[in-house]
Design an enzyme around this catalytic site. Sequence first.
Site, PDB file in Angstrom:
ATOM      1  N   PHE A 217       2.934  -6.662  -1.134  1.00 19.93           N
ATOM      2  CA  PHE A 217       3.130  -7.991  -0.532  1.00 19.93           C
ATOM      3  C   PHE A 217       2.034  -8.902  -1.056  1.00 19.93           C
ATOM      4  O   PHE A 217       0.842  -8.624  -0.890  1.00 19.93           O
ATOM      5  CB  PHE A 217       3.084  -7.932   0.999  1.00 19.93           C
ATOM      6  CG  PHE A 217       3.398  -9.277   1.608  1.00 19.93           C
ATOM      7  CD1 PHE A 217       4.713  -9.705   1.752  1.00 19.93           C
ATOM      8  CD2 PHE A 217       2.385 -10.140   1.998  1.00 19.93           C
ATOM      9  CE1 PHE A 217       5.017 -10.965   2.273  1.00 19.93           C
ATOM     10  CE2 PHE A 217       2.667 -11.397   2.523  1.00 19.93           C
ATOM     11  CZ  PHE A 217       3.993 -11.807   2.654  1.00 19.93           C
TER      12      PHE A 217
ATOM     13  N   ASP B   8      -5.440  -7.592  -5.369  1.00 15.04           N
ATOM     14  CA  ASP B   8      -5.175  -8.444  -4.216  1.00 15.04           C
ATOM     15  C   ASP B   8      -5.851  -7.794  -3.013  1.00 15.04           C
ATOM     16  O   ASP B   8      -5.352  -6.819  -2.453  1.00 15.04           O
ATOM     17  CB  ASP B   8      -3.660  -8.555  -4.021  1.00 15.04           C
ATOM     18  CG  ASP B   8      -3.276  -9.328  -2.757  1.00 15.04           C
ATOM     19  OD1 ASP B   8      -4.169  -9.572  -1.910  1.00 15.04           O
ATOM     20  OD2 ASP B   8      -2.090  -9.658  -2.606  1.00 15.04           O
TER      21      ASP B   8
ATOM     22  N   LYS C 299      -7.592 -14.089   4.389  1.00 13.58           N
ATOM     23  CA  LYS C 299      -7.622 -13.501   5.723  1.00 13.58           C
ATOM     24  C   LYS C 299      -9.021 -13.420   6.354  1.00 13.58           C
ATOM     25  O   LYS C 299      -9.491 -14.363   6.955  1.00 13.58           O
ATOM     26  CB  LYS C 299      -6.954 -12.131   5.686  1.00 13.58           C
ATOM     27  CG  LYS C 299      -5.421 -12.227   5.563  1.00 13.58           C
ATOM     28  CD  LYS C 299      -4.801 -10.877   5.717  1.00 13.58           C
ATOM     29  CE  LYS C 299      -3.277 -10.893   5.637  1.00 13.58           C
ATOM     30  NZ  LYS C 299      -2.640 -11.401   6.833  1.00 13.58           N
TER      31      LYS C 299
HETATM   32  N1  PLP Z   1      -1.654 -10.610  -0.077  1.00 18.48           N
HETATM   33  C1  PLP Z   1      -1.735  -9.661   0.857  1.00 18.48           C
HETATM   34  C2  PLP Z   1      -2.180  -8.290   0.470  1.00 18.48           C
HETATM   35  C3  PLP Z   1      -1.401  -9.936   2.189  1.00 18.48           C
HETATM   36  O1  PLP Z   1      -1.492  -8.969   3.108  1.00 18.48           O
HETATM   37  C4  PLP Z   1      -0.988 -11.235   2.523  1.00 18.48           C
HETATM   38  C5  PLP Z   1      -0.601 -11.557   3.902  1.00 18.48           C
HETATM   39  O2  PLP Z   1      -0.269 -10.727   4.689  1.00 18.48           O
HETATM   40  C6  PLP Z   1      -0.915 -12.203   1.516  1.00 18.48           C
HETATM   41  C7  PLP Z   1      -1.267 -11.862   0.230  1.00 18.48           C
HETATM   42  C8  PLP Z   1      -0.509 -13.611   1.839  1.00 18.48           C
HETATM   43  O3  PLP Z   1      -1.525 -14.239   2.526  1.00 18.48           O
HETATM   44  P1  PLP Z   1      -1.263 -15.618   3.301  1.00 18.48           P
HETATM   45  O4  PLP Z   1      -0.351 -15.319   4.431  1.00 18.48           O
HETATM   46  O5  PLP Z   1      -2.632 -16.064   3.728  1.00 18.48           O
HETATM   47  O6  PLP Z   1      -0.646 -16.551   2.317  1.00 18.48           O
END
Ligand code: PLP
Length: 415
Positions: free
Chosen positions: A127, A212, A241
């Site tokens: 994700f 990520d 986050k």
């Molecule tokens: N990357 C990862 C690993 C995530 O867990 C998330 C959100 O859950 C995102 C990207 C996207 O982040 P945002 O909701 O701040 O756009």
Amino acid sequence: MQAIMNTYARFPLSLVRGEGARVWDDQGRSYLDFISGIAVNTLGHAHPKMTAALADQAATMLHCSNLFHIPQQQQLAERLTRLSGLDAAFFCNSGAEANEGAIKLARKYFHDRNLPGRTIITATQSFHGRLLATLSATGQAKVKTGFDPLPAGFTHVPLNDMEALKLAVNDDTAAILLEPLQGEGGVNIAHVDYLQAVRQCCDERGLLLILDEVQTGIGRCGSMFAFEQAGIVPDILTLAKGLGGGVAIGAMLAVEQVAASFGPGTHGSTFGGNPLACTAALTVLDVIESEQLLANVQQRGEQLRCGLQAMARRHPVICDVRGQGLLIGAELSIEAAPLIAAARAEGLLILMAGPHVLRFLPPLNITADEVDAALAIVEAVFENSPLETRTSETGAAGNRISEERILEERTGERK
Ligand code: PLP
């Protein structure tokens, strides 16, 4: 028509206040918060140092613009580059934006070498966000449906399968984008030897490794960044986050020769890295250090994992307990939603990671007593819930007890 667009299946409560790991709803009921705004409230709620730092910064300057030098942004960039081993940072407002920036930077890096149009390999079940390019990068069909045409240039391979990755890499590959631990996709750990082999593959083939760490970074997994546990360093790293502890900020870091592909006009953000957001992030980093929260994450993570493993022996519907630090998943042979509702009715907020996984994301300063209290609630939910007998009657896939039904059953009992 509701005034708020219907993009979330919300829990049936409104949270209005928090202190430490405890939150209160608008009816005055309190809950232990093992969601932390989905891995955001690093220091819990209303940490006095955060409150003071933000109040002070708000009284001084909230925002100017990236058209000016911003001292707090400079400090934060220096801090994050020192901590990560990467060389330069770009600031934005969310995880998806950080990943969008990473994708753009990887493309620009190859464009600058007369190799445009190269693709990025990511993992199935990954994700990476809900912006168009990050949706394309995401390895879950369910979040993509209805949004065609998505940007091209992404392929997906199963996590931890080095053979599949090697087969997918070709002369058109630019980068490999991975979460060291997939949070949303089910709390799936990328094994240390896999991450090391991916790093080696990138080195041998001249590819960029993008990690990520939007969910895993900033101490969540027991080290400042999860990649440290594999003894590797990515070429590009994304964070969000937990970085701002509740104030919106994202960051994309890169090693020098990659970062050099961005120049004025190639990328930007109006709000990214403003004085307020950077003050929040600097405070998070200060408190992680001054309160030795990495050690706390390791110890409390162990306590939580061991407690859940012991519970799994008593309640065989828990088929696996996994995770790192305070990002822990318990996979069930039954649906997770009714148990989450039952836990909530008993005063504990936990989350799902896919239909069968309970996800635990307490603040990094959670105490041993709070972990024990959460474990006691989860135990009571498994003990008292009719789920296990019903599951054996209907089979795991056939368990159809609704969340509302469990709520009805449990709210009456709650003091
Ligand atoms: N990357 C990862 C690993 C995530 O867990 C998330 C959100 O859950 C995102 C990207 C996207 O982040 P945002 O909701 O701040 O756009």
